[in-house]
Design a protein around this motif. Sequence first.
Motif, PDB file in Angstrom:
ATOM      1  N   UNK A 103     -42.475  -1.360  90.674  1.00  0.00           N
ATOM      2  CA  UNK A 103     -43.786  -0.974  90.161  1.00  0.00           C
ATOM      3  C   UNK A 103     -44.703  -0.737  91.351  1.00  0.00           C
ATOM      4  N   UNK A 104     -45.883  -0.215  91.068  1.00  0.00           N
ATOM      5  CA  UNK A 104     -46.857   0.034  92.117  1.00  0.00           C
ATOM      6  C   UNK A 104     -47.988  -0.984  92.098  1.00  0.00           C
ATOM      7  N   UNK A 105     -48.786  -0.986  93.167  1.00  0.00           N
ATOM      8  CA  UNK A 105     -49.936  -1.887  93.245  1.00  0.00           C
ATOM      9  C   UNK A 105     -50.918  -1.616  92.102  1.00  0.00           C
ATOM     10  N   UNK A 106     -51.073  -0.343  91.739  1.00  0.00           N
ATOM     11  CA  UNK A 106     -51.995   0.007  90.653  1.00  0.00           C
ATOM     12  C   UNK A 106     -51.564  -0.605  89.325  1.00  0.00           C
ATOM     13  N   UNK A 121     -65.815  -1.349  90.540  1.00  0.00           N
ATOM     14  CA  UNK A 121     -66.170  -0.085  91.181  1.00  0.00           C
ATOM     15  C   UNK A 121     -65.153   0.186  92.295  1.00  0.00           C
ATOM     16  N   UNK A 122     -65.246   1.338  92.940  1.00  0.00           N
ATOM     17  CA  UNK A 122     -64.238   1.745  93.922  1.00  0.00           C
ATOM     18  C   UNK A 122     -64.083   0.728  95.053  1.00  0.00           C
ATOM     19  N   UNK A 123     -65.202   0.197  95.536  1.00  0.00           N
ATOM     20  CA  UNK A 123     -65.153  -0.749  96.642  1.00  0.00           C
ATOM     21  C   UNK A 123     -64.489  -2.057  96.210  1.00  0.00           C
ATOM     22  N   UNK A 128     -59.740  -5.803  95.787  1.00  0.00           N
ATOM     23  CA  UNK A 128     -58.805  -6.534  94.931  1.00  0.00           C
ATOM     24  C   UNK A 128     -57.366  -6.078  95.187  1.00  0.00           C
ATOM     25  N   UNK A 129     -57.140  -4.771  95.331  1.00  0.00           N
ATOM     26  CA  UNK A 129     -55.796  -4.260  95.602  1.00  0.00           C
ATOM     27  C   UNK A 129     -55.272  -4.783  96.940  1.00  0.00           C
ATOM     28  N   UNK A 130     -56.162  -4.871  97.912  1.00  0.00           N
ATOM     29  CA  UNK A 130     -55.770  -5.402  99.220  1.00  0.00           C
ATOM     30  C   UNK A 130     -55.349  -6.868  99.110  1.00  0.00           C
ATOM     31  N   UNK A 131     -56.095  -7.633  98.300  1.00  0.00           N
ATOM     32  CA  UNK A 131     -55.753  -9.050  98.089  1.00  0.00           C
ATOM     33  C   UNK A 131     -54.401  -9.184  97.382  1.00  0.00           C
ATOM     34  N   UNK A 132     -54.171  -8.308  96.404  1.00  0.00           N
ATOM     35  CA  UNK A 132     -52.903  -8.325  95.670  1.00  0.00           C
ATOM     36  C   UNK A 132     -51.742  -8.073  96.624  1.00  0.00           C
ATOM     37  N   UNK A 136     -48.741 -10.792  97.639  1.00  0.00           N
ATOM     38  CA  UNK A 136     -47.339 -10.456  97.385  1.00  0.00           C
ATOM     39  C   UNK A 136     -46.535 -10.405  98.680  1.00  0.00           C
ATOM     40  N   UNK A 137     -47.126  -9.804  99.718  1.00  0.00           N
ATOM     41  CA  UNK A 137     -46.423  -9.655 100.992  1.00  0.00           C
ATOM     42  C   UNK A 137     -46.063 -10.992 101.621  1.00  0.00           C
ATOM     43  N   UNK A 138     -46.935 -11.988 101.420  1.00  0.00           N
ATOM     44  CA  UNK A 138     -46.641 -13.327 101.949  1.00  0.00           C
ATOM     45  C   UNK A 138     -45.331 -13.867 101.388  1.00  0.00           C
TER      46      UNK A 138
END
Length: 514
Positions: A103-106, A121-123, A128-132, A136-138
């Motif tokens: 799946x994707x981050x979205x 909003x976009x920012x 939030x996507x960066x935190x996700x 996950x990467x950890x």
Amino acid sequence: MAKKASILKPKIVIAGPGAGKTHNMVDAIVTALGSISSNRYIAVITYTNSATNNIKSRLAKRIAIPENLFIGTMHSFINRFIVIPYASVVLDKIGNEKIFMQCGTDDIFDLVKKKNGKEYDNKAAAIMKSKIKDKLNEKGMITFDQTIALARECMEADYVRRIISNRLQFLFIDEFQDTSNGIAEIIEHIRKQGKTYIYCVGDPEQYIQSFDSSVKVFGNIPILKLAANSRYEVAFNQANRRCSIPIINFLNKFNGRKFNGSKFEQQLDHSFAGPPVLFINRPQNIKDILPDFNAECDKLEINARERCIIAKKKDVIRRISAALNNHYVSPDKNSRQSLLGAVKDTLLSTLQVNQTQFCDEHKCDVFHLRKICIAIIKAIRDGVISNQDTFGKFVLEKYDLKVNAALPVMVENFQVMVSEADSKEYMTVSTIHTIKGLEADAVLAIAKTESELLLWLEADHSIRDAYRDGEKTDYPRLGYVAFSRARKLLAIACLERISDVTKQKLQELGVSII
């Protein structure tokens, strides 16, 4: 000092549908095997699992495939040669054991929004996507959309570029028109090391990838940019060994692009005349369109297994499915092994553990994990698992495994419509993106709207190449890909009633209206 070995100039072959791209690439691979060093690799990259299996099958008929010949999709190549060995070394944020999520981050972000019951909003969405991704990467979990970005970061390290180039003696890339700028950047890193011979083949008219921030107009796709680069040799393969003469003449209405002053058009490689391209003028009801298509197939003695119905819109595919009473097959793009691996990765990611952690926690071996995944596949085929909720319920009730509800399960990617044993007399039904690279004796391409049909039929390159606001996909080339799947019979239809102007356009393109 020893003289540096000379590497041939990288080559881009422009080849249209039915040109024998796979046949010629297999010939080139067999030739390369004659000079491969035992400590280096030949990598053959495709864009679908079906294309991967096709190349493997053709090679297996001619040679015993050696261990240092890799054949796989672009993502599997990047994962194996770059992300798995180097992401944890180059990037501190990636865990040692990798789990590649289907799946994707979205997809995960959409679930987070639903769970939180709020809009971003976009920012805020970007944060939030960066935190996700970081969370996950950890754990070593990598979403599908991260693979290329992580590989690009790895390739920024000089020692990684050197090691990968030393490993790769030959790099063959099929469907090169679908290469993104990110992948082209990785390929260029390899080329610049001067140790790998690179052979690319593709057809710009079959570019149907989604637009992104780096490809706003058609002229920015890498195959066109690199073909204009003097560092690459450009060759043409203009033969068409697949399609009937009327279909080739129809396809050439959309060809004619120039490369270094030379015009590309497909040339007849046989004398099969065949019927004219048809437009079935039965709007709105698919059940009214199918009898005419089947009648034309019967005239040519084309059996059901060689009949294919194609559309872009998934809701149109659902309507086709209903009209056929679900008696159809989907193109088999996943082997049993890849399906099993995808289910395993999805299960582990939703449990938020890697394979080692799962086996340690449940005091089992990988074979037990495999048995669970096979049971999940069977449940999907039997309809017990049909969506994310039933997936979670099944693994909880049967195996006492609780999935993280915030992580998506892309069950639709795993569903198999019918078993191969029961599908010999069924037609194939597919989206245009899925059918790419495959072919059939008879093709029925159905547009949902007249405006969609008109984009498919647009022959003016200045209009075909333009980006239209609000579009995420290159619509004009979707039609070209659909049309070029047909060997003997091509029929077109539209679910909206078309105007007299559109009928005239069809007739100007040599299409007969029935």
